[in-house]
Design a protein around this motif. Structure first.
Motif, mmCIF file in Angstrom:
data_model
loop_
_atom_site.group_PDB
_atom_site.id
_atom_site.type_symbol
_atom_site.label_atom_id
_atom_site.label_comp_id
_atom_site.label_asym_id
_atom_site.label_seq_id
_atom_site.Cartn_x
_atom_site.Cartn_y
_atom_site.Cartn_z
ATOM 1 N N PRO A 35 10.344 8.686 -12.899
ATOM 2 C CA PRO A 35 10.068 7.314 -13.358
ATOM 3 C C PRO A 35 11.033 6.275 -12.807
ATOM 4 C CG PRO A 35 10.032 8.874 -15.191
ATOM 5 C CD PRO A 35 10.592 9.609 -14.000
ATOM 6 N N GLU A 36 12.291 6.683 -12.598
ATOM 7 C CA GLU A 36 13.272 5.724 -12.091
ATOM 8 C C GLU A 36 12.925 5.283 -10.661
ATOM 9 O OE1 GLU A 36 18.099 5.376 -11.293
ATOM 10 O OE2 GLU A 36 17.281 7.067 -12.439
ATOM 11 N N MET A 37 12.558 6.261 -9.838
ATOM 12 C CA MET A 37 12.150 5.939 -8.461
ATOM 13 C C MET A 37 10.866 5.114 -8.468
ATOM 14 S SD MET A 37 12.887 6.184 -5.266
ATOM 15 C CE MET A 37 14.098 7.513 -5.211
ATOM 16 N N ALA A 38 9.962 5.430 -9.386
ATOM 17 C CA ALA A 38 8.703 4.686 -9.493
ATOM 18 C C ALA A 38 8.972 3.221 -9.829
ATOM 19 C CB ALA A 38 7.809 5.319 -10.562
ATOM 20 N N ALA A 39 9.957 2.979 -10.700
ATOM 21 C CA ALA A 39 10.298 1.609 -11.080
ATOM 22 C C ALA A 39 10.847 0.833 -9.881
ATOM 23 C CB ALA A 39 11.321 1.631 -12.215
ATOM 24 N N LYS A 40 11.646 1.514 -9.017
ATOM 25 C CA LYS A 40 12.194 0.850 -7.821
ATOM 26 C C LYS A 40 11.071 0.450 -6.862
ATOM 27 C CE LYS A 40 16.752 3.049 -7.803
ATOM 28 N NZ LYS A 40 17.676 3.949 -7.051
ATOM 29 N N PHE A 41 10.121 1.397 -6.666
ATOM 30 C CA PHE A 41 9.007 1.094 -5.766
ATOM 31 C C PHE A 41 8.121 -0.019 -6.331
ATOM 32 C CE2 PHE A 41 9.634 5.468 -3.928
ATOM 33 C CZ PHE A 41 9.972 5.022 -2.664
ATOM 34 N N LEU A 42 8.000 -0.032 -7.648
ATOM 35 C CA LEU A 42 7.208 -1.076 -8.291
ATOM 36 C C LEU A 42 7.859 -2.450 -8.079
ATOM 37 C CD1 LEU A 42 4.642 -1.365 -9.984
ATOM 38 C CD2 LEU A 42 6.062 -1.244 -12.039
ATOM 39 N N THR A 43 9.190 -2.490 -8.150
ATOM 40 C CA THR A 43 9.920 -3.746 -7.903
ATOM 41 C C THR A 43 9.737 -4.223 -6.464
ATOM 42 O OG1 THR A 43 11.585 -3.148 -9.554
ATOM 43 C CG2 THR A 43 12.187 -4.842 -7.957
ATOM 44 N N LYS A 44 9.816 -3.278 -5.517
ATOM 45 C CA LYS A 44 9.631 -3.625 -4.112
ATOM 46 C C LYS A 44 8.212 -4.113 -3.841
ATOM 47 C CE LYS A 44 13.175 -0.514 -2.276
ATOM 48 N NZ LYS A 44 13.452 0.654 -1.397
ATOM 49 N N ALA A 45 7.240 -3.472 -4.463
ATOM 50 C CA ALA A 45 5.847 -3.917 -4.306
ATOM 51 C C ALA A 45 5.677 -5.329 -4.858
ATOM 52 C CB ALA A 45 4.903 -2.943 -5.014
ATOM 53 N N GLY A 46 6.351 -5.597 -6.002
ATOM 54 C CA GLY A 46 6.277 -6.926 -6.600
ATOM 55 C C GLY A 46 6.852 -8.001 -5.685
ATOM 56 N N LYS A 47 7.954 -7.671 -4.974
ATOM 57 C CA LYS A 47 8.563 -8.637 -4.048
ATOM 58 C C LYS A 47 7.616 -8.951 -2.881
ATOM 59 C CE LYS A 47 13.417 -7.619 -5.021
ATOM 60 N NZ LYS A 47 14.701 -7.095 -4.491
ATOM 61 N N THR A 82 3.194 5.920 -2.988
ATOM 62 C CA THR A 82 4.366 6.679 -3.430
ATOM 63 C C THR A 82 4.453 6.693 -4.958
ATOM 64 O OG1 THR A 82 5.510 5.926 -1.433
ATOM 65 C CG2 THR A 82 6.857 6.925 -3.147
ATOM 66 N N LEU A 83 4.114 5.562 -5.576
ATOM 67 C CA LEU A 83 4.132 5.478 -7.038
ATOM 68 C C LEU A 83 3.236 6.529 -7.670
ATOM 69 C CD1 LEU A 83 4.070 1.646 -7.815
ATOM 70 C CD2 LEU A 83 5.703 3.304 -8.725
ATOM 71 N N GLN A 84 2.089 6.730 -7.077
ATOM 72 C CA GLN A 84 1.141 7.704 -7.629
ATOM 73 C C GLN A 84 1.730 9.111 -7.643
ATOM 74 O OE1 GLN A 84 -2.218 7.086 -5.066
ATOM 75 N NE2 GLN A 84 -3.102 5.496 -6.368
ATOM 76 N N ASP A 85 2.605 9.393 -6.658
ATOM 77 C CA ASP A 85 3.190 10.734 -6.568
ATOM 78 C C ASP A 85 4.382 10.923 -7.504
ATOM 79 O OD1 ASP A 85 1.325 11.324 -4.613
ATOM 80 O OD2 ASP A 85 2.654 10.692 -2.969
ATOM 81 N N CYS A 86 5.163 9.848 -7.729
ATOM 82 C CA CYS A 86 6.412 10.031 -8.489
ATOM 83 C C CYS A 86 6.389 9.348 -9.850
ATOM 84 C CB CYS A 86 7.604 9.552 -7.666
ATOM 85 S SG CYS A 86 7.593 7.777 -7.324
ATOM 86 N N LEU A 87 5.227 8.850 -10.277
ATOM 87 C CA LEU A 87 5.173 8.119 -11.548
ATOM 88 C C LEU A 87 5.574 9.007 -12.717
ATOM 89 C CD1 LEU A 87 4.466 5.356 -12.686
ATOM 90 C CD2 LEU A 87 2.130 6.158 -13.051
ATOM 91 N N VAL A 88 5.168 10.269 -12.679
ATOM 92 C CA VAL A 88 5.464 11.198 -13.784
ATOM 93 C C VAL A 88 6.778 11.931 -13.543
ATOM 94 C CG1 VAL A 88 4.667 13.230 -15.058
ATOM 95 C CG2 VAL A 88 3.016 11.493 -14.291
ATOM 96 N N ASP A 89 6.969 12.418 -12.298
ATOM 97 C CA ASP A 89 8.135 13.257 -12.011
ATOM 98 C C ASP A 89 9.427 12.443 -11.916
ATOM 99 O OD1 ASP A 89 6.395 15.377 -11.870
ATOM 100 O OD2 ASP A 89 6.085 15.169 -9.698
ATOM 101 N N GLN A 100 0.834 -1.206 0.000
ATOM 102 C CA GLN A 100 0.000 0.000 0.000
ATOM 103 C C GLN A 100 0.867 1.255 0.000
ATOM 104 O OE1 GLN A 100 -2.481 0.395 3.451
ATOM 105 N NE2 GLN A 100 -3.864 1.853 2.465
ATOM 106 N N GLY A 101 1.948 1.239 0.818
ATOM 107 C CA GLY A 101 2.838 2.398 0.871
ATOM 108 C C GLY A 101 3.548 2.634 -0.449
ATOM 109 N N TYR A 102 4.017 1.556 -1.097
ATOM 110 C CA TYR A 102 4.708 1.696 -2.378
ATOM 111 C C TYR A 102 3.761 2.223 -3.465
ATOM 112 C CZ TYR A 102 8.495 -1.013 -0.303
ATOM 113 O OH TYR A 102 9.511 -1.448 0.491
ATOM 114 N N ILE A 103 2.529 1.753 -3.458
ATOM 115 C CA ILE A 103 1.565 2.208 -4.464
ATOM 116 C C ILE A 103 1.236 3.679 -4.261
ATOM 117 C CG2 ILE A 103 -0.831 1.965 -5.242
ATOM 118 C CD1 ILE A 103 -0.558 -1.024 -4.772
#
Length: 342
Positions: free
Chosen positions: A149-161, A140-147, A135-138
């Motif tokens: 993308p690299e950080m968004a990809a890291k959070f997406l990987t952590k959410a996947g784990k 955060t993703l909503q806030d940094c997805l556009v600004d 929930q926390g990663y998602i």
């Protein structure tokens, strides 16, 4: 003591007493014997009637109720209405046994209730941790997805784990449930346990090297050891036990050894490490689901907390046993048996 014997003794006591009193006053053997005979016969009839009607019949009823409750309905129907030849003595024994059995049953129920509460609490905690992380990663993703993308990809990987961790939890719980209910069949086959153990060690060799732990198989037992079991499930047992030894073994120079001892109709397999060991108070609960000795370290090392519970259920499904012995700062040994075949 049977009712007739009890009444006979009581009637004799009264009859003799009355006879002796009569003899004391009249000094006549004839009157003494007459008074003894009349009082004995009268007391026997009266005592037998009163005891049978108001006491003995109720004791027999209580005994039959307790006896039938112990047997259960189906077994009682098969045996018919059983009546003891000496219910006065037997009812005391039955009540003691029944009370003891009920006390043991209550103790077991209390332990099961305590286990249920702990299990629900552990399940809730184990699921809550990755869910909150996702929930926390998602968010955060909503806030940094556009600004960013690299950080968004890291959070997406952590959410996947964390999603993967949830999946492992669900699969392990499902496996235990199916093993308990017998939904997962045991596919027995003859195979060489030595070859299986070597395969498992080769597969975990990289993990062992990262922690600088040596995996070894005693040369003395390298000859074939054929067993009758489900090969893939025993593979899972060995993987779980060796992974557990790597998590809690001594890093930088530690070792994990596999030993096989040939018994009469079984092989005894031991997985031994020289790690931190386990306090004796934890050993009886070690195979419970989610039971962790050191919760913080266990979660850092990963895993679902269900590995040893799965090991126990697999071996019980094989009608085999597993045990553990350990000494703090010396090491731990898990030992289990498998059916030997020629």
């Amino acid at each position: 003591m049977k009712l007739s014997v009890l009444v006979l003794i009581a009637a004799l006591a009264v009859g003799i007493s009355i006879g002796l009193v009569n003899f004391y006053f009249q000094h006549s053997w004839y009157f003494m014997l007459m008074s003894f005979g009349v009082s004995f016969l009268t007391c026997f009839i009266v005592f037998y009637y009163l005891l049978e009607k108001y006491i003995y019949s109720k004791i027999v009823l209580i005994y039959k109720l307790i006896h039938n409750l112990k047997l259960g309905k189906d077994l009682k129907d098969a045996l018919g209405e059983y009546v003891s030849s000496d219910p006065i003595n037997d009812v005391e024994q039955e009540v003691k046994e029944w009370a003891g059995a009920k006390k043991r049953e209550i103790d077991v129920l209390k332990k099961q209730e305590q286990f249920r509460r702990e299990f629900l609490s552990n399940v809730s905690h184990e699921f809550k941790t990755p869910l909150f992380a996702i929930q926390g990663y998602i968010d955060t993703l909503q806030d940094c997805l556009v600004d960013d993308p690299e950080m968004a990809a890291k959070f997406l990987t952590k959410a996947g784990k964390n999603v993967e961790r949830l999946s492992y939890l669900i699969n392990d719980l499902d496996s235990i449930s199916k093993l308990e209910t017998g939904e997962i069949p045991i596919n027995y086959e003859k195979f060489d346990f030595v070859l299986l153990a070597k395969e498992v060690m080769e597969g975990l060799e990289d993990k062992a090297k990262l922690r600088e732990i040596t995996l070894s198989f005693k040369e003395k037992y390298t000859h074939p050891a054929f067993v009758n079991a489900d090969r893939e499930k025993i593979r899972q047992v060995m993987i779980n036990l060796i992974q557990n030894s790597l998590k809690y073994g001594r890093e930088h120079g530690g070792s994990t050894a596999i030993k096989i001892f040939e018994l009469h109709d079984q092989y005894l397999i031991e997985v031994t490490d020289d790690g931190i060991g386990i306090d004796e108070k934890h050993l009886p609960r070690l195979f419970e689901r989610f039971y962790r000795i050191d919760s913080h370290r266990s979660r850092e090392e990963g895993g679902t907390g269900l590995g040893l519970a799965i090991v126990k259920h697999i071996l019980e499904a094989h009608q085999q046993i597993i045990s553990v012995r350990s000494t703090l700062q010396i090491g731990t040994t898990f030992a289990f048996t498998l059916e030997k075949v020629g």
